[in-house]
Design a protein around this motif. Structure first.
Motif, PDB file in Angstrom:
ATOM      1  N   ALA A  65      64.039  24.690  61.522  1.00 50.79           N
ATOM      2  CA  ALA A  65      64.874  24.066  60.497  1.00 50.79           C
ATOM      3  C   ALA A  65      64.905  24.859  59.201  1.00 50.79           C
ATOM      4  O   ALA A  65      65.618  24.498  58.276  1.00 50.79           O
ATOM      5  N   GLY A  66      64.136  25.941  59.129  1.00 52.14           N
ATOM      6  CA  GLY A  66      64.020  26.696  57.889  1.00 52.14           C
ATOM      7  C   GLY A  66      65.319  27.357  57.469  1.00 52.14           C
ATOM      8  O   GLY A  66      66.174  27.682  58.291  1.00 52.14           O
ATOM      9  N   ASP A  67      65.447  27.538  56.158  1.00 48.04           N
ATOM     10  CA  ASP A  67      66.637  28.183  55.605  1.00 48.04           C
ATOM     11  C   ASP A  67      66.408  29.667  55.319  1.00 48.04           C
ATOM     12  O   ASP A  67      67.237  30.315  54.691  1.00 48.04           O
ATOM     13  N   GLY A  68      65.270  30.188  55.762  1.00 48.06           N
ATOM     14  CA  GLY A  68      64.972  31.603  55.552  1.00 48.06           C
ATOM     15  C   GLY A  68      64.267  31.900  54.244  1.00 48.06           C
ATOM     16  O   GLY A  68      63.898  33.046  53.987  1.00 48.06           O
ATOM     17  N   SER A  69      64.065  30.890  53.403  1.00 49.86           N
ATOM     18  CA  SER A  69      63.428  31.146  52.114  1.00 49.86           C
ATOM     19  C   SER A  69      61.903  31.233  52.219  1.00 49.86           C
ATOM     20  O   SER A  69      61.259  31.814  51.352  1.00 49.86           O
ATOM     21  N   VAL A  70      61.332  30.669  53.281  1.00 43.11           N
ATOM     22  CA  VAL A  70      59.885  30.739  53.485  1.00 43.11           C
ATOM     23  C   VAL A  70      59.588  31.858  54.475  1.00 43.11           C
ATOM     24  O   VAL A  70      60.197  31.935  55.538  1.00 43.11           O
ATOM     25  N   LEU A  71      58.671  32.711  54.086  1.00 44.59           N
ATOM     26  CA  LEU A  71      58.251  33.818  54.944  1.00 44.59           C
ATOM     27  C   LEU A  71      56.888  33.493  55.520  1.00 44.59           C
ATOM     28  O   LEU A  71      55.928  33.263  54.778  1.00 44.59           O
ATOM     29  N   ASN A  72      56.803  33.431  56.834  1.00 45.85           N
ATOM     30  CA  ASN A  72      55.543  33.242  57.541  1.00 45.85           C
ATOM     31  C   ASN A  72      55.149  34.584  58.136  1.00 45.85           C
ATOM     32  O   ASN A  72      55.942  35.199  58.863  1.00 45.85           O
ATOM     33  N   LEU A  73      53.950  35.026  57.826  1.00 43.34           N
ATOM     34  CA  LEU A  73      53.425  36.290  58.330  1.00 43.34           C
ATOM     35  C   LEU A  73      52.180  36.027  59.156  1.00 43.34           C
ATOM     36  O   LEU A  73      51.396  35.137  58.829  1.00 43.34           O
ATOM     37  N   VAL A  74      51.996  36.819  60.202  1.00 43.83           N
ATOM     38  CA  VAL A  74      50.759  36.763  60.968  1.00 43.83           C
ATOM     39  C   VAL A  74      50.114  38.140  60.965  1.00 43.83           C
ATOM     40  O   VAL A  74      50.787  39.160  60.860  1.00 43.83           O
ATOM     41  N   ALA A  75      48.798  38.121  61.071  1.00 41.22           N
ATOM     42  CA  ALA A  75      48.018  39.346  61.235  1.00 41.22           C
ATOM     43  C   ALA A  75      47.590  39.396  62.684  1.00 41.22           C
ATOM     44  O   ALA A  75      47.150  38.396  63.248  1.00 41.22           O
ATOM     45  N   GLU A  76      47.735  40.560  63.260  1.00 41.61           N
ATOM     46  CA  GLU A  76      47.430  40.760  64.677  1.00 41.61           C
ATOM     47  C   GLU A  76      46.460  41.926  64.814  1.00 41.61           C
ATOM     48  O   GLU A  76      46.655  42.973  64.203  1.00 41.61           O
ATOM     49  N   THR A  77      45.415  41.743  65.608  1.00 45.73           N
ATOM     50  CA  THR A  77      44.472  42.829  65.862  1.00 45.73           C
ATOM     51  C   THR A  77      45.119  43.848  66.796  1.00 45.73           C
ATOM     52  O   THR A  77      46.184  43.604  67.367  1.00 45.73           O
ATOM     53  N   GLU A  78      44.455  44.973  66.984  1.00 48.24           N
ATOM     54  CA  GLU A  78      44.988  46.019  67.873  1.00 48.24           C
ATOM     55  C   GLU A  78      45.206  45.519  69.294  1.00 48.24           C
ATOM     56  O   GLU A  78      46.090  45.999  69.987  1.00 48.24           O
ATOM     57  N   ASP A  79      44.413  44.539  69.720  1.00 49.01           N
ATOM     58  CA  ASP A  79      44.575  44.016  71.079  1.00 49.01           C
ATOM     59  C   ASP A  79      45.523  42.814  71.141  1.00 49.01           C
ATOM     60  O   ASP A  79      45.614  42.145  72.171  1.00 49.01           O
ATOM     61  N   GLY A  80      46.230  42.530  70.047  1.00 47.35           N
ATOM     62  CA  GLY A  80      47.244  41.486  70.047  1.00 47.35           C
ATOM     63  C   GLY A  80      46.749  40.098  69.694  1.00 47.35           C
ATOM     64  O   GLY A  80      47.516  39.137  69.706  1.00 47.35           O
ATOM     65  N   GLU A  81      45.477  39.953  69.342  1.00 47.67           N
ATOM     66  CA  GLU A  81      44.938  38.645  68.960  1.00 47.67           C
ATOM     67  C   GLU A  81      45.415  38.280  67.550  1.00 47.67           C
ATOM     68  O   GLU A  81      45.397  39.120  66.646  1.00 47.67           O
ATOM     69  N   LEU A  82      45.850  37.023  67.354  1.00 48.46           N
ATOM     70  CA  LEU A  82      46.211  36.577  66.015  1.00 48.46           C
ATOM     71  C   LEU A  82      44.935  36.418  65.198  1.00 48.46           C
ATOM     72  O   LEU A  82      43.988  35.775  65.633  1.00 48.46           O
ATOM     73  N   ALA A  83      44.932  37.032  64.019  1.00 46.31           N
ATOM     74  CA  ALA A  83      43.730  37.043  63.191  1.00 46.31           C
ATOM     75  C   ALA A  83      43.950  36.406  61.828  1.00 46.31           C
ATOM     76  O   ALA A  83      43.029  36.355  61.016  1.00 46.31           O
ATOM     77  N   GLY A  84      45.163  35.920  61.558  1.00 44.14           N
ATOM     78  CA  GLY A  84      45.422  35.278  60.278  1.00 44.14           C
ATOM     79  C   GLY A  84      46.876  34.901  60.133  1.00 44.14           C
ATOM     80  O   GLY A  84      47.740  35.363  60.882  1.00 44.14           O
ATOM     81  N   TRP A  85      47.140  34.034  59.154  1.00 48.09           N
ATOM     82  CA  TRP A  85      48.497  33.559  58.883  1.00 48.09           C
ATOM     83  C   TRP A  85      48.654  33.326  57.389  1.00 48.09           C
ATOM     84  O   TRP A  85      47.734  32.849  56.720  1.00 48.09           O
ATOM     85  N   ALA A  86      49.799  33.682  56.870  1.00 45.48           N
ATOM     86  CA  ALA A  86      50.141  33.414  55.474  1.00 45.48           C
ATOM     87  C   ALA A  86      51.585  32.948  55.409  1.00 45.48           C
ATOM     88  O   ALA A  86      52.421  33.349  56.228  1.00 45.48           O
ATOM     89  N   ALA A  87      51.867  32.101  54.436  1.00 47.95           N
ATOM     90  CA  ALA A  87      53.231  31.634  54.196  1.00 47.95           C
ATOM     91  C   ALA A  87      53.499  31.720  52.704  1.00 47.95           C
ATOM     92  O   ALA A  87      52.645  31.363  51.884  1.00 47.95           O
ATOM     93  N   CYS A  88      54.687  32.205  52.359  1.00 45.15           N
ATOM     94  CA  CYS A  88      55.064  32.333  50.955  1.00 45.15           C
ATOM     95  C   CYS A  88      56.564  32.129  50.821  1.00 45.15           C
ATOM     96  O   CYS A  88      57.305  32.163  51.805  1.00 45.15           O
ATOM     97  N   GLY A  89      56.993  31.936  49.604  1.00 45.27           N
ATOM     98  CA  GLY A  89      58.416  31.736  49.328  1.00 45.27           C
ATOM     99  C   GLY A  89      58.595  31.410  47.861  1.00 45.27           C
ATOM    100  O   GLY A  89      57.725  31.710  47.040  1.00 45.27           O
ATOM    101  N   PRO A  90      59.697  30.747  47.525  1.00 47.72           N
ATOM    102  CA  PRO A  90      59.949  30.408  46.126  1.00 47.72           C
ATOM    103  C   PRO A  90      58.892  29.452  45.582  1.00 47.72           C
ATOM    104  O   PRO A  90      58.418  28.571  46.303  1.00 47.72           O
ATOM    105  N   TYR A  91      58.547  29.632  44.313  1.00 43.72           N
ATOM    106  CA  TYR A  91      57.598  28.722  43.687  1.00 43.72           C
ATOM    107  C   TYR A  91      58.235  27.346  43.573  1.00 43.72           C
ATOM    108  O   TYR A  91      59.398  27.214  43.201  1.00 43.72           O
ATOM    109  N   ARG A  92      57.455  26.325  43.883  1.00 46.09           N
ATOM    110  CA  ARG A  92      57.925  24.935  43.814  1.00 46.09           C
ATOM    111  C   ARG A  92      57.381  24.293  42.551  1.00 46.09           C
ATOM    112  O   ARG A  92      56.176  24.118  42.408  1.00 46.09           O
ATOM    113  N   ASP A  93      58.260  23.958  41.642  1.00 43.03           N
ATOM    114  CA  ASP A  93      57.902  23.230  40.427  1.00 43.03           C
ATOM    115  C   ASP A  93      58.408  21.813  40.633  1.00 43.03           C
ATOM    116  O   ASP A  93      59.556  21.515  40.341  1.00 43.03           O
ATOM    117  N   GLY A  94      57.552  20.980  41.222  1.00 44.32           N
ATOM    118  CA  GLY A  94      58.010  19.664  41.659  1.00 44.32           C
ATOM    119  C   GLY A  94      58.963  19.862  42.830  1.00 44.32           C
ATOM    120  O   GLY A  94      58.629  20.510  43.808  1.00 44.32           O
TER     121      GLY A  94
END
Length: 184
Positions: A65-94
């Motif tokens: 349902a996203g409008d593309g404004s939120v960026l979800n990133l994953v970190a992957e080890t050399e063997d393809g294991e997910l090792a982390g996740w971050a999400a960022c986008g516009p600052y929400r003031d209320g």
């Protein structure tokens, strides 16, 4: 000999956009991350009740349902294991989104803490937000989460004096806001 893949820190994890296929793994990272980072800070009954399947479904729904404004990133080890996740986008003031950026989330499974995964995710999130023209990044962190606060401070973030009440399962867990310029 080849160089690092796009989005990969030399000798570190590969950072890439999250896909729908990553939702279950990201949910497991988020749940384990909460259970590890917030032990003693939020009620244990809440942490014990976190559900990977329900969290994965929320991630799938947000991605579709996203409008593309939120960026979800994953970190992957050399063997393809997910090792982390971050999400960022516009600052929400209320309810209002501003031209600044916000780091909404950054979680790692405990076994990847201290290995440069969080730093690689944060660096890439900052780089992408700066590339999108955002001049400043904000984030909220639990006031008593000293480990996370040190991590962000080492990355150039500083508390800017703003605090908000936050409640988890009836317990007050106040948050403080950190900020960092993305220009220069």
């Amino acid at each position: 000999m080849t160089g690092p893949r796009v989005g990969q820190v030399t000798g570190g994890p590969r950072i890439r956009p999250m896909t729908a296929a990553d939702c279950e793994g990201v949910a497991a990272i988020r749940v384990r991350g909460w259970q590890h980072a917030y032990r003693g800070l939020v009620p244990q009954s809440y942490l014990d009740g976190l559900d990977v399947a329900a969290d994965a479904e929320r991630h799938r729904a947000r991605l579709s349902a996203g409008d593309g404004s939120v960026l979800n990133l994953v970190a992957e080890t050399e063997d393809g294991e997910l090792a982390g996740w971050a999400a960022c986008g516009p600052y929400r003031d209320g309810e209002v989104r501003t031209p600044d950026a916000e780091l909404y989330a950054l979680y790692l499974p405990p076994e990847h803490i201290g290995r440069g995964v969080g730093r690689a995710l944060l660096t890439e999130a900052c780089r992408r937000c700066a590339g999108a023209g955002r001049r400043r990044m904000y984030l909220w962190v639990l006031k008593h989460n000293t480990r996370a606060r040190r991590f962000y401070e080492r990355a150039g973030f500083a508390p800017d004096g703003a605090e908000e009440p936050f409640e988890v399962a009836g317990a007050a867990v106040p948050e403080v806001r950190y900020a960092r310029d993305l220009t220069g």
